[in-house]
Design a protein around this motif. Structure first.
Motif, mmCIF file in Angstrom:
data_model
loop_
_atom_site.group_PDB
_atom_site.id
_atom_site.type_symbol
_atom_site.label_atom_id
_atom_site.label_comp_id
_atom_site.label_asym_id
_atom_site.label_seq_id
_atom_site.Cartn_x
_atom_site.Cartn_y
_atom_site.Cartn_z
ATOM 1 N N VAL A 1 43.797 10.118 -20.335
ATOM 2 C CA VAL A 1 43.563 8.669 -20.379
ATOM 3 C C VAL A 1 42.263 8.335 -19.634
ATOM 4 O O VAL A 1 41.413 7.592 -20.133
ATOM 5 C CB VAL A 1 44.736 7.883 -19.746
ATOM 6 N N VAL B 1 47.575 11.532 -17.659
ATOM 7 C CA VAL B 1 46.608 10.540 -17.184
ATOM 8 C C VAL B 1 45.189 11.094 -17.080
ATOM 9 O O VAL B 1 44.224 10.330 -17.080
ATOM 10 C CB VAL B 1 47.034 9.910 -15.833
ATOM 11 N N SER C 1 47.835 4.930 -12.977
ATOM 12 C CA SER C 1 48.169 5.180 -14.369
ATOM 13 C C SER C 1 49.464 5.987 -14.478
ATOM 14 O O SER C 1 50.325 5.691 -15.319
ATOM 15 C CB SER C 1 47.003 5.919 -15.019
ATOM 16 N N LYS D 1 38.630 6.785 -21.085
ATOM 17 C CA LYS D 1 38.010 5.551 -20.567
ATOM 18 C C LYS D 1 36.619 5.852 -20.028
ATOM 19 O O LYS D 1 35.661 5.137 -20.288
ATOM 20 C CB LYS D 1 38.855 4.964 -19.425
ATOM 21 N N THR E 1 48.258 -2.633 -11.956
ATOM 22 C CA THR E 1 48.087 -2.209 -13.341
ATOM 23 C C THR E 1 46.760 -1.476 -13.498
ATOM 24 O O THR E 1 45.868 -1.580 -12.649
ATOM 25 C CB THR E 1 48.072 -3.429 -14.289
ATOM 26 N N GLU E 2 46.631 -0.743 -14.619
ATOM 27 C CA GLU E 2 45.345 -0.086 -14.893
ATOM 28 C C GLU E 2 44.228 -1.123 -14.997
ATOM 29 O O GLU E 2 43.125 -0.899 -14.489
ATOM 30 C CB GLU E 2 45.436 0.713 -16.212
ATOM 31 N N PHE F 1 42.747 5.703 -10.145
ATOM 32 C CA PHE F 1 43.176 5.443 -11.527
ATOM 33 C C PHE F 1 44.316 6.378 -11.913
ATOM 34 O O PHE F 1 45.267 5.973 -12.592
ATOM 35 C CB PHE F 1 42.008 5.614 -12.500
ATOM 36 N N ASN G 1 52.473 3.931 -13.864
ATOM 37 C CA ASN G 1 52.754 3.034 -14.990
ATOM 38 C C ASN G 1 53.238 3.767 -16.237
ATOM 39 O O ASN G 1 53.846 3.150 -17.112
ATOM 40 C CB ASN G 1 51.498 2.227 -15.336
ATOM 41 N N ARG G 2 52.957 5.067 -16.343
ATOM 42 C CA ARG G 2 53.223 5.771 -17.589
ATOM 43 C C ARG G 2 54.387 6.758 -17.516
ATOM 44 O O ARG G 2 54.954 7.112 -18.555
ATOM 45 C CB ARG G 2 51.963 6.527 -18.040
#
Lengths: 323, 323
Positions: B282, B279, B239, B286, B156-157, B235, B242-243
């Motif tokens: 994203v 991403v 990511s 972050k 996971t992130e 990342f 997951n996305r």
């Protein structure tokens, strides 16, 4: 119960409690595993015994554990480097897991060792760290010399003795000096403890070399002749290579280089060549010199008389293994 | 000259002087080698800068060197574990020598690091050791998670961010906190320095991940897309996995598993999928959150105003690399 027996139990209990380390399990399972394989706990026991020559052993407890964790770290990494499959009758960490796990879990153990050493009372922390840092780096130097010796035929007895001093003896000396410092011993007494530990460590290692060839299988616990089969550069082999006359040296080298043989045949032949070279006697003389000198230094220490007697009995018992 | 520039020079000079280690050369040559490969000396420079927020940097000099030696120890052992052949445009130690040498020389560096840390003034030695011990073990935990992540598709992130926190960020935080302690900073200011270092470390690592894909080759120095070609779990990749919606995720997995391909084709395809998943945005969000928060904490520190400004300019410059 003898105090030394009690210390051994305390160390074993505390080692169990170290097991509380958490995630990632992939890092800490191998640490718990190697620490659970047991062993004599010689170094932490001698550390606690040294402290109680002068005061309470309790101040030395965490550092003594640190020394045991450090010792097991060296075993873990040495086993990778020497490609050993078995340690204390169990698969080594790099066999049970893999090399990467063994490298990283070993690193974590070295840090854990320092964490425990750092729990020394602040008043003596710098002195304890000084001894430990010096000792730890010397153990690495000893392992380096050991690996280099395995690749060359050109090792002297003096070179070998210096290697085992670094690889084995200094950690026993260091453990006792650290114990002495933590117990509140004088500079003089701590220096004597170091000398005692150094000499007794030399005597133990020489005895180990001797037992592998001339020991009694039942009481020794290990297979007799395994050093011979592995062509391990022990004091006996190095000394024989340096002392045998030409024809016999050639025969010894022939056995070392031979790829196919019956195990018992090689063991018998090499043992006979060791006897011809008289290296058992040479080793025994050196071993006994170290042992005698160690007891002389122990005698000079101003510490609790009963504890001194216990330490003397303890090392006598260790030396007497299956002689 | 800027003080931070001066610190960098001092560190480089002192690293050279560490080279005086003696026999066995087989143990110390690799140590000198990896330390001579250079690098930004980010951690020791930030350690000295942190000390001089409150006092003289000199008390922090040896511990700062210890932190740099520790950092290089982690690179040395990580390179074995990751089977990396090149480090700073030179062959890695295990390539130039061998695995055993790299293991043992790394061990010696970890001990050497502690030797240097131990030179902290005795009044703050326990606090410095506490921070360093905790940090060092966390770096090992981070490396363990990193290795585990490479073997699973199920990261996971949050898991990734926690991994880089341990593997990278805590050592920057720890370096600054140790510097603060040695400079005589208050508990509050040392805690703020830790938070600053942690967040800036997170921002740096996310920036590194971003530059590998979206950076400018000229200014970045490294080849663009090498993480993509190595299927490195950055990342962006985590990511995206997951996305992305089902079909695109399948395409991404296809590129990851494909054995034969043209490099530029894979880089283009994966970059396009990263863009589709959004991403980059994203990550930038972050990264900027961490960066902003780090500067907020720096602002709260009660220390020399000019030094604070230098630190702020320094991290701005590092973040601005080829954006």
């Amino acid at each position: 119960m003898l105090k030394i027996e009690e210390y051994r139990q305390i160390i074993d209990e505390q080692i169990q409690m170290l097991g509380g380390m958490k995630r990632p399990e992939g890092l800490y399972d191998p640490v718990r595993y190697i620490l659970s394989l047991g062993g004599k706990r010689l170094r932490p026991v001698l550390c606690l015994a040294s402290a109680s020559l002068f005061g309470e052993y309790s101040a030395a407890l965490m550092p003594a554990l640190g020394i045991e964790v450090f010792h097991n770290f060296t075993l873990l990494h040495d086993d990778i480097m020497d490609q050993s499959d078995v340690r204390r009758n169990h698969p080594t960490v790099h066999k049970k897991w893999d090399n990467n796990t063994a490298i990283l879990s070993g690193d974590a153990m070295l840090i854990k060792a320092y964490e425990l050493i750092s729990k020394s009372p602040v008043g003596v922390l710098p002195q304890v760290l000084e001894v430990f840092n010096k000792t730890a780096i010397e153990v690495c130097e000893g392992q380096q010399f050991d690996m280099e010796f395995e690749k060359t035929s050109d090792v002297t007895e003096e070179g070998y003795l210096d290697m085992i001093r670094l690889k084995t003896a200094v950690l026993i000396g260091g453990s006792m000096k650290i114990g002495g410092i933590l117990g509140g011993g004088s500079l003089r007494d701590c220096a004597l403890l170091y000398k005692f530990g150094l000499d007794i460590g030399m005597a133990f290692q020489l005895q180990d070399d001797w037992l592998d060839v001339f020991g009694d299988q039942e009481t020794f616990g290990k297979k007799i002749g395994s050093d011979i089969l592995n062509n391990k550069k022990t004091f006996l082999l190095i000394s024989a290579l340096n002392r045998l006359e030409k024809a016999s040296k050639k025969e010894l080298l022939h056995w070392i280089n031979r790829k196919e043989y019956e195990a018992h045949e090689k063991i018998n032949a090499v043992t006979r060549l060791f006897q011809e070279a008289g290296v058992s006697e040479v080793l025994i003389q050196k071993r006994d010199d170290y042992f005698t000198r160690s007891l002389e230094n122990l005698g000079k220490i101003n510490g609790d008389h009963e504890m001194k007697q216990e330490i003397e009995n303890f090392v006598h018992k260790l030396m007497a293994r299956s002689r």
